[in-house]
Design an enzyme around this catalytic site. Structure first.
Site, PDB file in Angstrom:
ATOM      1  N   LYS A 267       0.844  -1.200   0.000  1.00 34.06           N
ATOM      2  CA  LYS A 267       0.000   0.000   0.000  1.00 34.06           C
ATOM      3  C   LYS A 267       0.878   1.249   0.000  1.00 34.06           C
ATOM      4  O   LYS A 267       2.006   1.210   0.482  1.00 34.06           O
ATOM      5  CB  LYS A 267      -0.863   0.035   1.277  1.00 34.06           C
ATOM      6  N   ARG A 341     -10.420 -11.474   1.906  1.00 32.72           N
ATOM      7  CA  ARG A 341     -11.292 -12.520   1.358  1.00 32.72           C
ATOM      8  C   ARG A 341     -10.613 -13.888   1.424  1.00 32.72           C
ATOM      9  O   ARG A 341     -11.288 -14.913   1.497  1.00 32.72           O
ATOM     10  CB  ARG A 341     -11.720 -12.145  -0.070  1.00 32.72           C
TER      11      ARG A 341
HETATM   12  N1  BES Z   1      -8.140  -3.728   4.460  1.00 36.31           N
HETATM   13  C1  BES Z   1      -8.323  -3.282   3.127  1.00 36.31           C
HETATM   14  C2  BES Z   1      -9.622  -2.482   2.933  1.00 36.31           C
HETATM   15  C3  BES Z   1      -9.694  -1.155   3.639  1.00 36.31           C
HETATM   16  C4  BES Z   1      -9.344   0.004   2.988  1.00 36.31           C
HETATM   17  C5  BES Z   1     -10.206  -1.068   4.906  1.00 36.31           C
HETATM   18  C6  BES Z   1      -9.458   1.233   3.615  1.00 36.31           C
HETATM   19  C7  BES Z   1     -10.327   0.158   5.551  1.00 36.31           C
HETATM   20  C8  BES Z   1      -9.950   1.302   4.902  1.00 36.31           C
HETATM   21  C9  BES Z   1      -8.355  -4.481   2.194  1.00 36.31           C
HETATM   22  O1  BES Z   1      -7.557  -5.542   2.572  1.00 36.31           O
HETATM   23  C10 BES Z   1      -7.848  -4.016   0.872  1.00 36.31           C
HETATM   24  O2  BES Z   1      -6.712  -3.657   0.799  1.00 36.31           O
HETATM   25  N2  BES Z   1      -8.717  -4.028  -0.125  1.00 36.31           N
HETATM   26  C11 BES Z   1      -8.370  -3.573  -1.420  1.00 36.31           C
HETATM   27  C12 BES Z   1      -8.899  -4.581  -2.420  1.00 36.31           C
HETATM   28  C13 BES Z   1      -8.389  -4.400  -3.801  1.00 36.31           C
HETATM   29  C14 BES Z   1      -6.904  -4.716  -3.846  1.00 36.31           C
HETATM   30  C15 BES Z   1      -9.158  -5.313  -4.713  1.00 36.31           C
HETATM   31  C16 BES Z   1      -9.011  -2.211  -1.639  1.00 36.31           C
HETATM   32  O3  BES Z   1     -10.099  -1.966  -1.128  1.00 36.31           O
HETATM   33  O4  BES Z   1      -8.376  -1.381  -2.274  1.00 36.31           O
HETATM   34 MN    MN Z   2      -5.579  -5.348   1.916  1.00 38.97          MN
END
Ligand code: BES
Ligand code: MN
Ligand code: ZN
Length: 491
Positions: A267, A341
């Site tokens: 990230k 997931r």
């Molecule tokens: N934990 C994150 C989602 C999240 C984002 C929670 C912001 C709280 C605040 C999750 O694991 C994630 O990174 N999801 C990605 C999925 C994508 C790579 C398909 C997302 O939401 O960008």
């Molecule tokens: Mn994630």
């Protein structure tokens, strides 16, 4: 914060309600008379209208036992409900918390029956929450002064009995908040499992599976997420057997990513610290189980949480890796940041296979996309079962932890079908990101009635206006699910 019930006011601050139009309640009118008209004068000189959420603090004149009087708004007298009482009590507590006032007497003026008094207690408890354990230099004048609230009712004994049904809910929310707010160097999967284990003192049965046990079960989707971590992933199973022996249980499953760096699909740095809260779904399940045990709920309930840390490392999984889940289905990992997931896939499969529950509800901070759709004010729900979705919607209204339903459907399947495995772990670009994530989870429910709650927006919230909410970890989900169980699944 200690909540007590008494039939007379003894606190050094006394709070009494007013209604729309600034109309004083009977209790407030009595205080006004006692104070020589100070309250009515103050209302006249201020912009206090009795609207829900407002407070007006007045120094008590000489001759009164209390030091200050607080008027609080309850809005329209005929529309006062449990949530309004929670919010009003929370507002009073917020107004007094660090003022030097030490004890508060809350007069409700018959605005509330016993359940209402307990809801006021819940609101006060939630508003007094702080996460101060790491503040070693907090000066005395910044520390909370208010340590107890006494709710004045005609039958304190009866009120105390009802409170026994609500105090554990407050404590469950607090527990969930503490877990979410805890620093990620302290609360990794192993320490988290140890803390949950201690809840056996509430009468919960708790079992912890480490990585070798999970590998034996074939949980390579879950275990894969934690490969880059120095800590072992954990699956924690909590059981509350408060129902009839042999009665089919209900089950709650939580995503517990103790820190989500994104893994090799790293990230960006900005606000990455907030990913310490990526275990909010699991925290809600833990808080719920503690609440149900604490109030001895008459239901058989299973809680399962998958605890992993998603780190980049030489041993971490890569985009392109293919893993086999416990269900036998294979997953092509195209983005290691879509890890929640993968954790839930095995946790859900395990739960339905092991416990054959009536239904499963999972909670997860699953997608950033749910924040785009619903902000911090509603969680997104996705359900294979209309009745369950409906029950959750009603529980959301009753608890003020709102949910909003979004679709599932086979038309989304093509987004997650893979050319070389049974599925991939991301959809196409940014389209319907929360839906494709839910559609992925559905493949691991074995057609059991199921609902997924995406709490990425509601689980973490800094800057909420609601006086019941602190900064960051909200404990969202505990009140919602307690309400669901209370209203639908207790004998
Ligand atoms: N934990 C994150 C989602 C999240 C984002 C929670 C912001 C709280 C605040 C999750 O694991 C994630 O990174 N999801 C990605 C999925 C994508 C790579 C398909 C997302 O939401 O960008
Ligand atoms: Mn994630
Ligand atoms: Zn995540």
């Amino acid at each position: 914060m200690k909540i007590k019930f008494n039939d007379a006011a003894t606190g050094d601050a006394i709070a009494a309600p007013a209604y729309s139009g600034g109309a004083l309640s009977d209790a407030a009118r009595a205080l006004d008379a006692e104070s020589g008209g100070a309250l009515a004068r103050a209302v006249k000189a201020s912009r206090f209208t009795g609207a829900s959420g407002q407070t007006l603090t007045v120094s008590a004149p000489q001759g009164m036992d209390a030091d200050r009087i607080v008027l609080f708004g309850l809005g329209d007298k005929k529309a006062v409900n449990g949530n309004g009482l929670e919010q009003a009590a929370a507002g009073v507590v917020k107004a007094l918390l660090t003022t030097g006032a030490m004890t508060l007497s809350l007069l409700l003026d018959g605005a509330a029956e016993l359940e209402g008094a307990a809801r006021a207690g819940l609101g006060a408890h939630l508003a007094a929450y702080r996460f101060d354990k790491y503040r070693t230099r907090l000066s005395d004048d910044k520390k909370p002064s208010l340590s107890a609230m006494e709710i004045v009712v005609s039958d304190p004994k009866a009120a105390r009995k009802v409170w026994k049904d609500w105090e554990p809910v407050a404590e469950g929310v607090m527990l969930a908040r503490d877990l979410v707010n805890e620093a990620p160097n302290v609360l990794g999967p192993e320490e988290y499992a140890r803390r949950v284990k201690k809840l056996d003192k509430l009468g919960l049965e708790i079992e912890v599976l480490g990585e070798s046990a999970m590998k034996k079960l074939g949980m390579h989707a879950l275990v894969g997420v934690g490969l880059g971590s120095a800590q072992e992933s954990q699956l924690v199973i909590m059981k509350w057997n408060g129902g009839k022996e042999g009665d089919q249980p209900i089950a709650f499953v939580g995503k517990g990513v103790t820190f989500d760096t994104g893994g090799i699909s790293l990230k960006p740095g900005e606000k990455m610290d907030e990913m310490k809260g990526d275990m909010g779904g699991s925290a809600a399940v833990v808080g719920l189980m503690a609440a149900l045990a604490g109030r001895k709920a008459k239901a058989n309930v299973i809680g399962v949480i998958g605890l992993v840390e998603n780190m980049p490392d030489a041993k971490a999984q890569r985009p392109g890796d293919i893993v086999k889940s416990m269900s036998g289905q294979t997953i092509e990992i195209l983005n290691t940041d879509a890890e929640g997931r993968l954790v839930l896939a095995d946790a859900l499969w395990y739960t339905q296979k092991e416990f054959k529950p009536k239904f499963m509800i999972d909670l997860a901070t699953l997608t950033g996309a749910i924040l785009i759709a619903l902000g911090h004010e509603h969680a997104g729900i996705f359900s294979s079962d209309d009745r369950l979705a409906d029950q959750l919607f009603k529980a959301g209204k009753a608890s003020d932890e709102g949910v909003w339903r979004l679709p599932l459907g086979p038309e989304y399947d093509r987004q997650i079908d893979s050319d070389i495995a049974d599925m991939k772990n991301i959809g196409q670009g940014r389209l319907a990101g929360s839906v494709t994530a839910a559609q992925f989870l559905k493949r691991y429910t074995n057609d059991l009635p199921w609902c997924h709650i995406d709490i990425a927006g509601t689980g973490m919230y800094s800057g909420a206006k609601d006086p019941r909410l602190p900064t960051f970890g909200t404990g969202y989900g505990v009140r919602l699910l307690d309400r669901l169980v209370r209203d639908n699944y207790e004998a």
